[in-house]
Design a protein around this motif. Structure first.
Motif, PDB file in Angstrom:
ATOM      1  N   LEU A   1       1.590  18.858  -8.710  1.00  0.00           N
ATOM      2  CA  LEU A   1       0.900  17.673  -9.223  1.00  0.00           C
ATOM      3  C   LEU A   1      -0.066  17.156  -8.169  1.00  0.00           C
ATOM      4  O   LEU A   1       0.238  17.142  -6.987  1.00  0.00           O
ATOM      5  N   ASN A   2      -1.225  16.708  -8.621  1.00  0.00           N
ATOM      6  CA  ASN A   2      -2.235  16.187  -7.704  1.00  0.00           C
ATOM      7  C   ASN A   2      -2.281  14.676  -7.835  1.00  0.00           C
ATOM      8  O   ASN A   2      -2.783  14.152  -8.817  1.00  0.00           O
ATOM      9  N   TYR A   3      -1.762  13.989  -6.846  1.00  0.00           N
ATOM     10  CA  TYR A   3      -1.792  12.535  -6.864  1.00  0.00           C
ATOM     11  C   TYR A   3      -2.922  11.980  -6.002  1.00  0.00           C
ATOM     12  O   TYR A   3      -3.015  10.789  -5.811  1.00  0.00           O
TER      13      TYR A   3
ATOM     14  N   TYR B   1       0.124   7.161  -9.884  1.00  0.00           N
ATOM     15  CA  TYR B   1      -1.013   6.590  -9.175  1.00  0.00           C
ATOM     16  C   TYR B   1      -1.851   7.662  -8.508  1.00  0.00           C
ATOM     17  O   TYR B   1      -1.336   8.680  -8.074  1.00  0.00           O
ATOM     18  N   SER B   2      -3.137   7.402  -8.408  1.00  0.00           N
ATOM     19  CA  SER B   2      -4.063   8.232  -7.654  1.00  0.00           C
ATOM     20  C   SER B   2      -4.252   7.574  -6.291  1.00  0.00           C
ATOM     21  O   SER B   2      -4.674   6.421  -6.220  1.00  0.00           O
ATOM     22  N   VAL B   3      -3.935   8.283  -5.231  1.00  0.00           N
ATOM     23  CA  VAL B   3      -4.031   7.729  -3.880  1.00  0.00           C
ATOM     24  C   VAL B   3      -5.478   7.364  -3.562  1.00  0.00           C
ATOM     25  O   VAL B   3      -5.757   6.252  -3.108  1.00  0.00           O
ATOM     26  N   SER B   4      -6.406   8.274  -3.828  1.00  0.00           N
ATOM     27  CA  SER B   4      -7.813   7.988  -3.496  1.00  0.00           C
ATOM     28  C   SER B   4      -8.362   6.854  -4.357  1.00  0.00           C
ATOM     29  O   SER B   4      -9.097   5.995  -3.867  1.00  0.00           O
TER      30      SER B   4
ATOM     31  N   ILE C   1      -7.004   3.561  -2.961  1.00  0.00           N
ATOM     32  CA  ILE C   1      -7.641   3.196  -1.691  1.00  0.00           C
ATOM     33  C   ILE C   1      -9.064   2.684  -1.918  1.00  0.00           C
ATOM     34  O   ILE C   1      -9.458   1.661  -1.353  1.00  0.00           O
ATOM     35  N   VAL C   2      -9.842   3.378  -2.751  1.00  0.00           N
ATOM     36  CA  VAL C   2     -11.221   2.949  -3.011  1.00  0.00           C
ATOM     37  C   VAL C   2     -11.238   1.570  -3.674  1.00  0.00           C
ATOM     38  O   VAL C   2     -12.039   0.704  -3.309  1.00  0.00           O
ATOM     39  N   ASN C   3     -10.360   1.339  -4.642  1.00  0.00           N
ATOM     40  CA  ASN C   3     -10.304   0.037  -5.298  1.00  0.00           C
ATOM     41  C   ASN C   3      -9.903  -1.070  -4.324  1.00  0.00           C
ATOM     42  O   ASN C   3     -10.455  -2.173  -4.372  1.00  0.00           O
ATOM     43  N   ILE C   4      -8.957  -0.793  -3.449  1.00  0.00           N
ATOM     44  CA  ILE C   4      -8.537  -1.789  -2.456  1.00  0.00           C
ATOM     45  C   ILE C   4      -9.688  -2.100  -1.501  1.00  0.00           C
ATOM     46  O   ILE C   4      -9.910  -3.268  -1.150  1.00  0.00           O
ATOM     47  N   ILE C   5     -10.443  -1.088  -1.108  1.00  0.00           N
ATOM     48  CA  ILE C   5     -11.604  -1.332  -0.237  1.00  0.00           C
ATOM     49  C   ILE C   5     -12.633  -2.212  -0.943  1.00  0.00           C
ATOM     50  O   ILE C   5     -13.140  -3.174  -0.361  1.00  0.00           O
ATOM     51  N   ILE C   6     -12.934  -1.897  -2.188  1.00  0.00           N
ATOM     52  CA  ILE C   6     -13.915  -2.693  -2.943  1.00  0.00           C
ATOM     53  C   ILE C   6     -13.451  -4.136  -3.068  1.00  0.00           C
ATOM     54  O   ILE C   6     -14.218  -5.073  -2.818  1.00  0.00           O
ATOM     55  N   TRP C   7     -12.195  -4.341  -3.468  1.00  0.00           N
ATOM     56  CA  TRP C   7     -11.681  -5.706  -3.626  1.00  0.00           C
ATOM     57  C   TRP C   7     -11.579  -6.421  -2.279  1.00  0.00           C
ATOM     58  O   TRP C   7     -11.779  -7.634  -2.199  1.00  0.00           O
TER      59      TRP C   7
ATOM     60  N   LYS D   1      -4.518   4.674 -11.931  1.00  0.00           N
ATOM     61  CA  LYS D   1      -3.180   4.569 -12.482  1.00  0.00           C
ATOM     62  C   LYS D   1      -3.166   5.142 -13.888  1.00  0.00           C
ATOM     63  O   LYS D   1      -4.123   4.978 -14.639  1.00  0.00           O
ATOM     64  N   LYS D   2      -2.063   5.830 -14.231  1.00  0.00           N
ATOM     65  CA  LYS D   2      -1.893   6.294 -15.608  1.00  0.00           C
ATOM     66  C   LYS D   2      -0.435   6.129 -16.014  1.00  0.00           C
ATOM     67  O   LYS D   2       0.472   6.166 -15.180  1.00  0.00           O
ATOM     68  N   THR D   3      -0.237   5.938 -17.294  1.00  0.00           N
ATOM     69  CA  THR D   3       1.116   5.764 -17.806  1.00  0.00           C
ATOM     70  C   THR D   3       1.813   7.118 -17.875  1.00  0.00           C
ATOM     71  O   THR D   3       1.176   8.163 -17.946  1.00  0.00           O
TER      72      THR D   3
END
Length: 157
Positions: A125-127, A55-58, A61-67, A43-45
């Motif tokens: 833009l690369n999200y 938001y960065s999609v990848s 997703i990686v953070n959600i998997i870890i949590w 995430k960035k402001t």
């Protein structure tokens, strides 16, 4: 199946809420957005609005998997401890109450963050991936990360 969906929703709420995470602030000649990770940057402001985030999609997703993995492990540990307890009914009731509160907290965070989301996937833009090191190098910025606990977004005055 429903248990895993609940775990993913709670993990998403924890990631989006920034209860635990890393805040990257950059210093240099230019104004630069603040980046957030939990633990990976997702995430960035926005520089145009203090109430908008990209938001960065990848990263998300990686953070959600870890949590999700961490919450699954904590869930199994809690259920084992409840089964070994003499006061199973009381502890199981507390467990269910905590799960419902976390679920409500997560749903609220998902709703709030979806309303603050930037303008989606615009051309050019690369999200999918935020590369803080490359962006900092391109703009000659020096970025430092610090651990945050219970990050509260302040509303502008």
């Amino acid at each position: 199946m429903i248990k895993y969906i609940i775990i993913i929703v709670i993990a998403t709420g924890i990631v989006l809420s920034l209860i635990f995470g890393i805040e990257y602030s950059c210093q240099g000649k230019e104004v630069f957005p603040t980046y957030f990770g939990s633990p990976f940057i997702f995430k960035k402001t926005s520089l145009g609005s203090s109430m908008e985030f990209f938001y960065s999609v990848s990263g998300l997703i990686v953070n959600i998997i870890i949590w999700s993995i961490l919450i699954t492990w904590i869930n199994r540990l809690a259920l084992r401890l409840i089964q070994k307890s003499r006061l199973k009914f009381i502890f199981y009731s507390i467990y269910k109450t905590v799960v419902v509160l976390l679920l409500l907290f997560s749903i609220l965070n998902i709703i709030i963050d979806s309303s603050l989301m930037g303008n989606g996937f615009q051309k050019g833009l690369n999200y999918w991936y935020i590369d803080l090191d490359k962006e900092a190098e391109d703009w000659e910025m020096n970025c430092d990360g610090k651990w945050i606990l219970l990050k509260v977004n302040k509303l502008p005055a």
